[in-house]
Design an enzyme around this catalytic site. Structure first.
Site, PDB file in Angstrom:
ATOM      1  CB  SER A   6      -0.973  -0.033   1.183  1.00 44.12           C
ATOM      2  OG  SER A   6      -2.009   0.893   1.003  1.00 44.12           O
ATOM      3  CG  ASP A  18      -6.367  -3.888  -3.671  1.00 47.26           C
ATOM      4  OD1 ASP A  18      -7.148  -2.987  -3.311  1.00 47.26           O
ATOM      5  OD2 ASP A  18      -5.135  -3.835  -3.500  1.00 47.26           O
ATOM      6  CG  HIS A  53      -5.659  -2.400  -0.096  1.00 47.27           C
ATOM      7  ND1 HIS A  53      -4.765  -2.333  -1.137  1.00 47.27           N
ATOM      8  CD2 HIS A  53      -5.094  -1.674   0.926  1.00 47.27           C
ATOM      9  CE1 HIS A  53      -3.714  -1.607  -0.787  1.00 47.27           C
ATOM     10  NE2 HIS A  53      -3.896  -1.196   0.455  1.00 47.27           N
ATOM     11  CG  ASP A  54      -7.250  -4.491   5.165  1.00 47.22           C
ATOM     12  OD1 ASP A  54      -6.406  -3.628   4.829  1.00 47.22           O
ATOM     13  OD2 ASP A  54      -8.079  -4.301   6.076  1.00 47.22           O
TER      14      ASP A  54
END
Length: 376
Positions: A143, A307, A341-342
């Site tokens: 990220s 994501d 995304h996580d």
């Protein structure tokens, strides 16, 4: 957590904006031991709300944010590598930021200068030097951490044997910029940011809202549906009797919990500065130094199909831009999880296996040996 004081007043940090800042305090943690050659270090770059604590140091330690990646037997093996992680410049977990004192002895507050991802990397490199590292085995980040790793690769490619850019981007999309604009608006219009005496009385409303917005971009629609669906709010999770004020559903109480938890550990000024650094980042709009590198490093790009923040198209663009500059980067994509995304922070076996093989591959060809082979 350890503290380093870098960039003394007689040699301050020159920011990309041209302003000077010094001294700069950096909060960092290390794991493992630096070898005699000073070349077995891995630098971890954290995401937007991360800190210098990616993993436990011992069984009774507080869990870190990247337990799946860091530790004995993990891809970033602390029995094999000297691992460094530092809170970023502008953060609020020990490193100089809006909360720290300026030259006049008072907190910088809203007077803290604008920072960039390049400024963060400048501070990281100074810390690496201060710790006696001669060359990094790898720079790894996800990220915002991936942005830092990409910046480091483009401007300082000789610093490491390899760079792993995970769920990252070379620049924000209009969609990303829009979500951050909403977050900024929420913070800017909260009591915490009002001019005058109320400026120090933080109601938390703006920052809490910003955290809820961000959290939705970290999870996919599929994962939210699987976890919550239309399940009702649990008993005891209301702080207001009216359903007009607080809805009936579990997903709302979950987001409220994330906001409340975040308010206990983050500063709204830091959040705005870090958002600004991310939004201004445009990796390939600035001249790079790849063609001046003695030997081009290995590069791993890793993305997750679900994501919705920095999906595979972001990594694909980085790969294309690097190829145009003569660097062939490997892009791996995970399709096994729909978390979003996580996922890069969680136990995703395929992803962890790729990261492990990438780092072990760097071990099989130490930079000094690779340099020698290339020269032949």
């Amino acid at each position: 957590m350890a503290l380093a004081v870098l960039f003394p007043p007689d040699r301050p940090l020159r920011l990309a904006s041209g302003e000077r800042l010094g001294p700069v305090q950096v909060a960092y943690e290390t794991y493992g031991r630096l070898n005699g050659a000073g070349d077995n270090a891995v630098f971890l770059c954290h995401a937007l709300t991360g800190d210098s604590h990616p993993a436990r140091h011992r069984a009774d330690d507080t869990p870190g944010w990247w337990e799946t990646m860091v530790g004995p037997g993990r891809p970033v093996d602390t029995d094999r590598y000297f691992v460094i992680c530092a809170n970023v410049l502008g953060g609020c977990a020990g490193t100089t930021g809006p909360w720290t004192a300026g030259a006049d002895g008072h907190p910088h507050g809203w007077g803290f200068p604008d920072i960039t991802v390049a400024d963060m990397v400048t501070v990281h490199r100074e810390l690496v030097s201060a710790l006696g590292v001669r060359r990094l085995r790898a720079v790894v980040g996800g990220s915002l951490g991936g942005m830092q790793a990409l910046e480091w690769l483009l401007r300082h490619p000789d610093d490491a044997d390899g760079f792993a850019i995970i769920a990252g981007t070379g620049r924000q999309s209009a969609d990303n910029l829009a979500w951050n604009a909403v977050a900024r608006y929420a913070i800017r219009n909260s009591a915490a940011l009002s001019p005058g005496p109320a400026a120090e009385a933080d109601s938390g409303a703006g920052l809490g809202t910003a955290r809820m917005i961000a959290h939705l971009t970290y999870l996919s629609e599929q994962s939210l549906h699987r976890k919550f669906g239309r399940a009702p709010r649990r008993e005891g999770t209301r702080t207001h009797a009216s359903t007009t004020v607080q809805g009936d559903f579990a997903v709302e109480s979950y987001l409220e919990h994330q906001a409340d938890k975040f308010l206990r550990r983050f500063d709204p000024r830091s959040y705005l500065h870090l958002l600004g650094a991310m939004d201004r980042f445009d990796a390939f709009a600035v001249p790079d130094r790849l063609r001046q590198a003695a030997v081009l490093p290995e590069v791993l790009l890793y993305s997750f199909a679900h994501d919705r923040l920095f999906g595979p198209e972001h990594s694909a663009r980085i790969q294309t831009e690097l190829a145009a500059r003569g660097l062939a980067a490997r892009h791996e994509q995970d399709r096994t999880t729909d978390i979003g995304h996580d996922a890069f922070l969680l136990e995703v076996p395929g992803f962890l296996d790729v990261a492990d093989r990438f780092l072990q591959g760097l071990d099989t060809c130490p930079r000094a040996l690779c340099d020698d082979l290339v020269s032949r």
